[in-house]
Design a protein around this motif. Structure first.
Motif, PDB file in Angstrom:
ATOM      1  N   ARG A 107     -18.377   3.871 -34.017  1.00  0.00           N
ATOM      2  CA  ARG A 107     -17.814   5.397 -34.722  1.00  0.00           C
ATOM      3  C   ARG A 107     -17.413   5.655 -33.469  1.00  0.00           C
ATOM      4  O   ARG A 107     -16.748   7.568 -33.814  1.00  0.00           O
ATOM      5  N   ASN A 108     -17.926   6.204 -32.806  1.00  0.00           N
ATOM      6  CA  ASN A 108     -18.122   6.280 -31.285  1.00  0.00           C
ATOM      7  C   ASN A 108     -18.270   6.141 -30.140  1.00  0.00           C
ATOM      8  O   ASN A 108     -19.425   5.344 -29.798  1.00  0.00           O
ATOM      9  N   GLY A 109     -17.061   6.019 -29.250  1.00  0.00           N
ATOM     10  CA  GLY A 109     -16.876   5.402 -28.213  1.00  0.00           C
ATOM     11  C   GLY A 109     -15.692   6.140 -27.113  1.00  0.00           C
ATOM     12  O   GLY A 109     -15.551   7.457 -27.174  1.00  0.00           O
ATOM     13  N   HIS A 110     -15.849   5.632 -25.554  1.00  0.00           N
ATOM     14  CA  HIS A 110     -15.042   5.905 -25.295  1.00  0.00           C
ATOM     15  C   HIS A 110     -13.663   5.815 -24.738  1.00  0.00           C
ATOM     16  O   HIS A 110     -12.894   4.720 -26.381  1.00  0.00           O
ATOM     17  N   ILE A 111     -12.614   6.462 -24.527  1.00  0.00           N
ATOM     18  CA  ILE A 111     -11.140   6.204 -23.758  1.00  0.00           C
ATOM     19  C   ILE A 111     -11.539   5.778 -23.144  1.00  0.00           C
ATOM     20  O   ILE A 111     -11.337   6.158 -22.159  1.00  0.00           O
ATOM     21  N   GLY A 112     -10.493   4.835 -23.681  1.00  0.00           N
ATOM     22  CA  GLY A 112     -10.049   3.582 -21.809  1.00  0.00           C
ATOM     23  C   GLY A 112      -8.495   3.837 -21.459  1.00  0.00           C
ATOM     24  O   GLY A 112      -7.671   3.496 -22.625  1.00  0.00           O
ATOM     25  N   LEU A 113      -8.123   3.415 -20.297  1.00  0.00           N
ATOM     26  CA  LEU A 113      -6.313   3.596 -19.689  1.00  0.00           C
ATOM     27  C   LEU A 113      -6.999   2.057 -19.121  1.00  0.00           C
ATOM     28  O   LEU A 113      -7.503   1.703 -17.776  1.00  0.00           O
ATOM     29  N   GLN A 114      -6.289   1.473 -19.430  1.00  0.00           N
ATOM     30  CA  GLN A 114      -5.820  -0.144 -18.707  1.00  0.00           C
ATOM     31  C   GLN A 114      -5.282  -0.585 -17.668  1.00  0.00           C
ATOM     32  O   GLN A 114      -4.189   0.242 -16.771  1.00  0.00           O
ATOM     33  N   ASP A 115      -5.986  -1.671 -16.416  1.00  0.00           N
ATOM     34  CA  ASP A 115      -5.567  -1.837 -15.445  1.00  0.00           C
ATOM     35  C   ASP A 115      -4.963  -2.953 -16.310  1.00  0.00           C
ATOM     36  O   ASP A 115      -5.704  -3.659 -16.083  1.00  0.00           O
ATOM     37  N   HIS A 116      -4.139  -3.863 -15.384  1.00  0.00           N
ATOM     38  CA  HIS A 116      -3.216  -5.050 -16.439  1.00  0.00           C
ATOM     39  C   HIS A 116      -2.352  -5.490 -15.401  1.00  0.00           C
ATOM     40  O   HIS A 116      -2.058  -6.260 -15.297  1.00  0.00           O
ATOM     41  N   GLY A 117      -2.509  -4.547 -13.724  1.00  0.00           N
ATOM     42  CA  GLY A 117      -1.635  -5.428 -12.645  1.00  0.00           C
ATOM     43  C   GLY A 117      -0.398  -5.217 -12.362  1.00  0.00           C
ATOM     44  O   GLY A 117      -0.026  -5.085 -11.200  1.00  0.00           O
ATOM     45  N   ASP A 118      -0.263  -3.571 -13.074  1.00  0.00           N
ATOM     46  CA  ASP A 118       1.096  -3.216 -13.041  1.00  0.00           C
ATOM     47  C   ASP A 118       0.627  -1.901 -13.001  1.00  0.00           C
ATOM     48  O   ASP A 118       0.243  -1.106 -13.408  1.00  0.00           O
ATOM     49  N   GLU A 119       2.240  -1.413 -12.393  1.00  0.00           N
ATOM     50  CA  GLU A 119       2.333  -0.174 -11.830  1.00  0.00           C
ATOM     51  C   GLU A 119       1.827   0.972 -13.251  1.00  0.00           C
ATOM     52  O   GLU A 119       3.266   0.268 -14.278  1.00  0.00           O
ATOM     53  N   GLY A 141      -2.569  -0.122 -21.569  1.00  0.00           N
ATOM     54  CA  GLY A 141      -2.887  -0.125 -22.716  1.00  0.00           C
ATOM     55  C   GLY A 141      -3.629   1.155 -23.061  1.00  0.00           C
ATOM     56  O   GLY A 141      -4.446   1.397 -21.615  1.00  0.00           O
ATOM     57  N   ILE A 142      -3.488   1.377 -23.625  1.00  0.00           N
ATOM     58  CA  ILE A 142      -4.441   2.859 -24.083  1.00  0.00           C
ATOM     59  C   ILE A 142      -5.980   2.796 -25.146  1.00  0.00           C
ATOM     60  O   ILE A 142      -5.354   1.807 -26.258  1.00  0.00           O
ATOM     61  N   PHE A 143      -6.592   2.306 -24.594  1.00  0.00           N
ATOM     62  CA  PHE A 143      -8.341   1.856 -25.760  1.00  0.00           C
ATOM     63  C   PHE A 143      -8.998   3.091 -25.940  1.00  0.00           C
ATOM     64  O   PHE A 143      -8.948   3.585 -25.553  1.00  0.00           O
ATOM     65  N   TYR A 144      -9.235   3.372 -27.920  1.00  0.00           N
ATOM     66  CA  TYR A 144     -10.381   4.170 -28.077  1.00  0.00           C
ATOM     67  C   TYR A 144     -11.614   3.643 -28.483  1.00  0.00           C
ATOM     68  O   TYR A 144     -11.729   2.392 -29.395  1.00  0.00           O
ATOM     69  N   HIS A 145     -12.669   3.975 -29.073  1.00  0.00           N
ATOM     70  CA  HIS A 145     -13.686   3.415 -29.788  1.00  0.00           C
ATOM     71  C   HIS A 145     -14.697   2.306 -28.861  1.00  0.00           C
ATOM     72  O   HIS A 145     -15.229   1.420 -29.402  1.00  0.00           O
ATOM     73  N   VAL A 146     -14.528   2.631 -27.710  1.00  0.00           N
ATOM     74  CA  VAL A 146     -15.092   1.717 -26.482  1.00  0.00           C
ATOM     75  C   VAL A 146     -16.260   1.734 -27.166  1.00  0.00           C
ATOM     76  O   VAL A 146     -16.944   3.242 -25.984  1.00  0.00           O
ATOM     77  N   LEU A 147     -17.029   0.534 -26.559  1.00  0.00           N
ATOM     78  CA  LEU A 147     -18.349   0.000 -26.236  1.00  0.00           C
ATOM     79  C   LEU A 147     -18.572  -0.346 -25.116  1.00  0.00           C
ATOM     80  O   LEU A 147     -17.839  -1.052 -24.831  1.00  0.00           O
ATOM     81  N   GLU A 148     -18.950  -0.216 -24.175  1.00  0.00           N
ATOM     82  CA  GLU A 148     -19.249  -0.130 -22.767  1.00  0.00           C
ATOM     83  C   GLU A 148     -20.367  -1.469 -22.562  1.00  0.00           C
ATOM     84  O   GLU A 148     -21.483  -1.176 -23.069  1.00  0.00           O
TER      85      GLU A 148
END
Length: 250
Positions: A227-239, A117-124
């Protein structure tokens, strides 16, 4: 005379073969030259490259100070995740910078039966990345069970995961590249896949809050809230592979 014609034809055919062979080589070279790069027009328009095919300088692990030492590698000009042999999981990565209104583009390729997945507006925070960041789903729709779960296909690729299905569903199969464009403009979000807009929604209105109230995100008020957050790329266990990751602030 016949011999002269034969030899002339042979020479012409050989030259044509050489020409097309060289043309193919040039095309391949041009593709590698333009991958993970910005054109002058893109630079003029304010685009920033988030992955240059050689380094991970714009990224770090979610909840980490540095980039993960396991799982993620650079291979064939792509940012690739493969589950590490150690069994370590939860190796999601996020941009070091945060973004509010933006246009994000990239390409992805999933493995057979894969999920990411691709995440956006991520709050760490201490909670997992998906409890705050809305997710552009990445999935092998044919071979992953999530495709038949959820409601109206809202777990298929390009959907706002588990909330809004992508329509039309135009995902290329596993092992092939798919193009993504995500636009965040105030409360309005758009998901584009392979050149078509497949999802559009507005946050923070009554329809949004009603939808969240009836979802698994009900107990997580931070989901889609900032309103302001990180972009994220997911490790879901698959290539999964990513390339041509670019962003432009609006």
């Amino acid at each position: 005379m016949k011999h002269t014609f034969y030899y002339s034809f042979t020479i012409i055919a050989a030259m044509a073969t050489l020409f097309w062979s060289c043309s193919g080589d040039v095309s391949a070279t041009n593709e590698s030259d333009t991958m993970n790069s910005l054109s002058q027009q893109e630079i003029n328009d304010g685009w920033q490259l988030l992955f240059d095919g050689e380094s991970t300088e714009h990224w770090r692990g979610y909840g980490m100070d540095d980039f993960p030492e396991e799982g993620w590698i650079i291979e064939d000009y792509a940012l690739v995740f493969r589950a590490p042999e150690s069994g370590l999981s939860g190796l999601d990565i996020i941009t070091k910078e945060t973004y509010s209104d933006f246009e994000l583009t990239l390409d992805w390729m999933i493995s057979e039966g894969g999920n990411s997945g691709i995440f956006y507006h991520v709050l760490e925070q201490d909670r997992a990345i998906y409890w705050s960041g809305p997710e552009f789903q990445i999935l092998d729709n044919v071979n992953h069970p999530d495709a038949s779960q959820g409601v109206n296909g809202n777990r298929k690729s390009a959907s706002l995961y588990d909330l809004i299905p992508a329509q039309p569903q135009n995902t290329n199969p596993f092992g092939e590249w798919n193009s993504v464009r995500i636009v965040s403009n105030g409360p309005v979000i758009e998901h584009w896949q392979n050149g078509e807009k497949v999802v559009e929604f507005e946050r923070w209105n009554q329809e949004w809050f009603d939808m969240l109230h009836n979802s698994k995100f009900n107990c997580y008020p931070e989901f889609g809230a900032i309103r302001n957050g990180h972009i994220g790329l997911q490790d879901h266990g698959d290539e999964v592979k990513f390339r041509n990751i670019k962003i432009r602030e609006l």
